[in-house]
Design a protein around this motif. Structure first.
Motif, PDB file in Angstrom:
ATOM      1  N   GLN A 140     -55.008  72.985  33.844  1.00 22.12           N
ATOM      2  CA  GLN A 140     -55.714  71.973  34.632  1.00 22.12           C
ATOM      3  C   GLN A 140     -55.749  70.645  33.885  1.00 22.12           C
ATOM      4  N   GLU A 141     -55.990  70.700  32.582  1.00 18.45           N
ATOM      5  CA  GLU A 141     -56.010  69.476  31.777  1.00 18.45           C
ATOM      6  C   GLU A 141     -54.627  68.840  31.725  1.00 18.45           C
ATOM      7  N   MET A 142     -53.594  69.661  31.559  1.00 17.64           N
ATOM      8  CA  MET A 142     -52.230  69.134  31.543  1.00 17.64           C
ATOM      9  C   MET A 142     -51.894  68.473  32.882  1.00 17.64           C
ATOM     10  N   ALA A 143     -52.277  69.120  33.983  1.00 19.63           N
ATOM     11  CA  ALA A 143     -52.006  68.564  35.313  1.00 19.63           C
ATOM     12  C   ALA A 143     -52.766  67.256  35.505  1.00 19.63           C
ATOM     13  N   ILE A 148     -52.519  61.168  35.677  1.00 21.32           N
ATOM     14  CA  ILE A 148     -52.914  59.863  35.123  1.00 21.32           C
ATOM     15  C   ILE A 148     -51.684  59.130  34.613  1.00 21.32           C
ATOM     16  N   GLU A 149     -50.796  59.847  33.910  1.00 21.31           N
ATOM     17  CA  GLU A 149     -49.599  59.242  33.344  1.00 21.31           C
ATOM     18  C   GLU A 149     -48.584  58.873  34.409  1.00 21.31           C
ATOM     19  N   GLY A 150     -48.527  59.692  35.461  1.00 25.41           N
ATOM     20  CA  GLY A 150     -47.504  59.535  36.485  1.00 25.41           C
ATOM     21  C   GLY A 150     -47.800  58.411  37.365  1.00 25.41           C
TER      22      GLY A 150
END
Length: 150
Positions: A140-143, A148-150
């Motif tokens: 979930q944190e990675m997603a 945010i980055e995308g």
């Protein structure tokens, strides 16, 4: 073989076996796989009762879920209810006509879980559930970061 690959292959096998289990329900109750998935999802995820929840959490195509919901409503297996606070949100509820189907789903899932967990001790199950919970949080944190980055 690489442990990560083993893990991914096991996850894929679980998904395939769950789909084959749902296909038994499809045949018995004349449903499509997506319809059975929607019924199964709504039964097993209280509080997650919108088409958007199903799309997000099951990672299904929005159009497929919409079509399945429409069909289930026509078959009398599902009801829609507009959210009282946000009229754009539509909640989905299984009808009494799904009672026998739900019992069949529960029986199949218990059988699946029993077979999958054969030879695994209660301590190992508890460890698995803790590790699985931590992995879920990490994913979930990675997603979240990717959004945010995308």
């Amino acid at each position: 073989m690489n442990q990560a690959i083993d893990f991914l292959l096991n996850m894929r096998r679980i998904i395939k076996l769950q789909e084959s289990m749902l296909k038994e329900i499809c045949q018995k109750y004349s449903l499509t796989l997506t319809e059975a998935t929607v019924v199964n999802f709504l039964h097993n995820n209280p509080g997650k009762d919108t088409a958007a929840d199903i799309v997000d959490l099951r990672m299904l195509q929005k159009g497929n879920v919409s079509q399945a919901v429409d069909s289930l409503v026509k078959k009398g297996l599902l009801q829609r209810k507009q959210d009282e606070e946000d009229r754009r949100r539509i909640h989905l509820f299984l009808t009494e006509d799904t009672k026998e189907m739900i019992e069949s789903l529960d029986d199949l899932w218990r059988q699946f879980e029993t077979e999958m967990m054969t030879g695994i001790t209660e301590e190992e199950r508890q460890i698995f559930h803790r590790v699985n919970g931590k992995m879920k949080e990490n994913m979930q944190e990675m997603a979240r970061r990717k959004q945010i980055e995308g």
